[in-house]
Design a protein around this motif. Structure first.
Motif, PDB file in Angstrom:
ATOM      1  N   ILE A 188       0.853  -1.184   0.000  1.00 33.27           N
ATOM      2  CA  ILE A 188       0.000   0.000   0.000  1.00 33.27           C
ATOM      3  C   ILE A 188       0.890   1.235   0.000  1.00 33.27           C
ATOM      4  CG2 ILE A 188      -1.937  -1.156   1.124  1.00 33.27           C
ATOM      5  CD1 ILE A 188      -1.104   0.196   3.747  1.00 33.27           C
ATOM      6  N   PHE A 189       0.321   2.369  -0.413  1.00 30.20           N
ATOM      7  CA  PHE A 189       1.144   3.570  -0.445  1.00 30.20           C
ATOM      8  C   PHE A 189       0.350   4.800  -0.040  1.00 30.20           C
ATOM      9  CE2 PHE A 189      -0.533   3.221  -4.775  1.00 30.20           C
ATOM     10  CZ  PHE A 189      -0.915   4.526  -5.082  1.00 30.20           C
ATOM     11  N   VAL A 190       1.083   5.735   0.555  1.00 31.93           N
ATOM     12  CA  VAL A 190       0.568   7.063   0.899  1.00 31.93           C
ATOM     13  C   VAL A 190       1.104   8.037  -0.130  1.00 31.93           C
ATOM     14  CG1 VAL A 190       0.504   8.893   2.626  1.00 31.93           C
ATOM     15  CG2 VAL A 190       0.534   6.488   3.358  1.00 31.93           C
ATOM     16  N   SER A 191       0.201   8.704  -0.831  1.00 39.89           N
ATOM     17  CA  SER A 191       0.589   9.703  -1.816  1.00 39.89           C
ATOM     18  C   SER A 191       0.720  11.076  -1.170  1.00 39.89           C
ATOM     19  CB  SER A 191      -0.464   9.789  -2.928  1.00 39.89           C
ATOM     20  OG  SER A 191      -0.535   8.596  -3.652  1.00 39.89           O
ATOM     21  N   GLY A 192       1.279  12.003  -1.935  1.00 41.49           N
ATOM     22  CA  GLY A 192       1.382  13.370  -1.466  1.00 41.49           C
ATOM     23  C   GLY A 192       0.043  14.076  -1.358  1.00 41.49           C
ATOM     24  N   HIS A 193      -0.952  13.573  -2.084  1.00 42.60           N
ATOM     25  CA  HIS A 193      -2.297  14.149  -2.064  1.00 42.60           C
ATOM     26  C   HIS A 193      -3.294  13.020  -2.286  1.00 42.60           C
ATOM     27  CE1 HIS A 193      -0.463  18.196  -2.803  1.00 42.60           C
ATOM     28  NE2 HIS A 193       0.379  17.468  -3.527  1.00 42.60           N
ATOM     29  N   GLY A 194      -4.455  13.124  -1.680  1.00 43.44           N
ATOM     30  CA  GLY A 194      -5.517  12.177  -1.955  1.00 43.44           C
ATOM     31  C   GLY A 194      -5.434  10.889  -1.161  1.00 43.44           C
ATOM     32  N   PRO A 195      -6.307   9.917  -1.512  1.00 47.05           N
ATOM     33  CA  PRO A 195      -6.428   8.688  -0.729  1.00 47.05           C
ATOM     34  C   PRO A 195      -5.292   7.712  -0.981  1.00 47.05           C
ATOM     35  CG  PRO A 195      -7.904   8.599  -2.611  1.00 47.05           C
ATOM     36  CD  PRO A 195      -7.305   9.983  -2.609  1.00 47.05           C
ATOM     37  N   MET A 196      -5.186   6.752  -0.079  1.00 43.31           N
ATOM     38  CA  MET A 196      -4.218   5.669  -0.229  1.00 43.31           C
ATOM     39  C   MET A 196      -4.697   4.681  -1.284  1.00 43.31           C
ATOM     40  SD  MET A 196      -3.249   4.943   3.771  1.00 43.31           S
ATOM     41  CE  MET A 196      -2.028   3.693   3.342  1.00 43.31           C
ATOM     42  N   SER A 197      -3.766   3.866  -1.756  1.00 44.66           N
ATOM     43  CA  SER A 197      -4.099   2.794  -2.687  1.00 44.66           C
ATOM     44  C   SER A 197      -3.023   1.730  -2.555  1.00 44.66           C
ATOM     45  CB  SER A 197      -4.196   3.332  -4.118  1.00 44.66           C
ATOM     46  OG  SER A 197      -4.610   2.315  -5.021  1.00 44.66           O
ATOM     47  N   SER A 198      -3.040   0.763  -3.464  1.00 37.59           N
ATOM     48  CA  SER A 198      -2.005  -0.266  -3.502  1.00 37.59           C
ATOM     49  C   SER A 198      -1.363  -0.271  -4.875  1.00 37.59           C
ATOM     50  CB  SER A 198      -2.597  -1.642  -3.200  1.00 37.59           C
ATOM     51  OG  SER A 198      -3.419  -2.086  -4.277  1.00 37.59           O
ATOM     52  N   PHE A 199      -0.135  -0.771  -4.934  1.00 37.33           N
ATOM     53  CA  PHE A 199       0.529  -0.861  -6.233  1.00 37.33           C
ATOM     54  C   PHE A 199      -0.232  -1.800  -7.164  1.00 37.33           C
ATOM     55  CE2 PHE A 199       4.779   0.174  -3.986  1.00 37.33           C
ATOM     56  CZ  PHE A 199       4.528   1.524  -4.100  1.00 37.33           C
ATOM     57  N   GLY A 200      -0.800  -2.860  -6.612  1.00 33.81           N
ATOM     58  CA  GLY A 200      -1.558  -3.777  -7.443  1.00 33.81           C
ATOM     59  C   GLY A 200      -2.772  -3.127  -8.067  1.00 33.81           C
ATOM     60  N   ASN A 201      -3.486  -2.344  -7.270  1.00 33.38           N
ATOM     61  CA  ASN A 201      -4.671  -1.665  -7.790  1.00 33.38           C
ATOM     62  C   ASN A 201      -4.295  -0.693  -8.899  1.00 33.38           C
ATOM     63  OD1 ASN A 201      -7.646  -0.932  -7.434  1.00 33.38           O
ATOM     64  ND2 ASN A 201      -6.665   1.059  -7.190  1.00 33.38           N
ATOM     65  N   GLU A 202      -3.222   0.048  -8.693  1.00 38.94           N
ATOM     66  CA  GLU A 202      -2.823   1.034  -9.709  1.00 38.94           C
ATOM     67  C   GLU A 202      -2.250   0.354 -10.944  1.00 38.94           C
ATOM     68  OE1 GLU A 202      -3.893   4.160  -9.197  1.00 38.94           O
ATOM     69  OE2 GLU A 202      -4.691   3.090  -7.452  1.00 38.94           O
ATOM     70  N   ARG A 203      -1.552  -0.731 -10.764  1.00 35.50           N
ATOM     71  CA  ARG A 203      -1.008  -1.453 -11.904  1.00 35.50           C
ATOM     72  C   ARG A 203      -2.120  -1.941 -12.825  1.00 35.50           C
ATOM     73  NH1 ARG A 203      -0.125  -6.579 -13.151  1.00 35.50           N
ATOM     74  NH2 ARG A 203      -0.776  -7.317 -11.083  1.00 35.50           N
ATOM     75  N   MET A 204      -3.254  -2.328 -12.232  1.00 41.08           N
ATOM     76  CA  MET A 204      -4.344  -2.909 -13.013  1.00 41.08           C
ATOM     77  C   MET A 204      -5.363  -1.879 -13.494  1.00 41.08           C
ATOM     78  SD  MET A 204      -5.075  -6.519 -11.026  1.00 41.08           S
ATOM     79  CE  MET A 204      -5.237  -5.771  -9.401  1.00 41.08           C
TER      80      MET A 204
END
Length: 210
Positions: A188-204
């Protein structure tokens, strides 16, 4: 055990993270972009001991409160890579350009390069060089707990801008696909702005990457 709290600050709603080790109570800020009094109150409520300030890159909305907090807690400012030195030197100009409260130029006490590690109590953060949004952008990785603090490299359903000085789109995509995604879909990751997500979710699903 690793703990964290995310506090959005300023009109830019930049995610400042307070991270701490609950065994030692030692803590650090990651990217305190502004509103130092709000951040000090959060630390007081948490009852943790700030030992350092960590920066992913040199844009004003990520560093605006760094000096005030460093002075208040008598701690060092660490990161990013020295490739972002021009951004720290140009902070007053950044403030004028974006209508941000005035921030004096400053330089971190220590630059970071890929392969280095930062300790916060018993927590180890690995440093990855992830240029593109800025040339000296770094990412902090907690491999044990599978969480990354990625600044403005990657967002939920978006990616970092590359139209700022010395931004590079090809470098940004390479940073995401060759540095971050190989860490694993379950990160999972914390971005500089906005909600968290996961690398898997963003990859897909990230429309800028699929």
């Amino acid at each position: 055990m690793f703990q964290y709290q995310i506090i959005p600050v300023t009109a830019f709603q930049e995610n400042c993270s307070i991270i701490w080790c609950d065994k030692t109570n030692e803590a650090a800020f990651i990217d305190p972009g502004g509103e130092p009094e709000l951040l000090r109150k959060a630390v007081e409520k948490l009852g943790v001991n700030i030992k350092q300030i960590l920066l992913t890159h040199g844009h004003l909305d990520h560093v605006g409160a760094a000096v005030a907090l460093a002075n208040h807690y008598n701690v060092k400012i660490i990161g990013p890579s020295q490739e972002d030195e021009f951004l720290f030197s140009g902070l007053p100009q950044q403030c004028m350009q974006f209508g941000f409260p005035y921030t004096d130029s400053f330089l971190p006490d220590r630059w970071l390069t890929e392969g280095e590690q930062v300790k916060v109590g018993n927590i180890t953060l690995d440093v990855l060089s992830c240029p593109g949004h800025t040339p000296g952008h770094i990412v902090f990785i907690n491999a044990k707990d599978k969480i990354a603090f990625v600044g403005d490299v990657l967002f939920k359903s978006s990616i970092g801008r590359t139209d700022f000085p010395r931004g590079n789109h090809a470098d940004l995509i390479s940073s995401i696909t060759n540095k971050l995604f190989p860490l694993g879909d379950d990160f999972i990751f914390v971005s500089g702005h906005g909600p968290m997500s996961s690398f898997g979710n963003e990859r897909m699903t990230n429309p800028f990457l699929v």
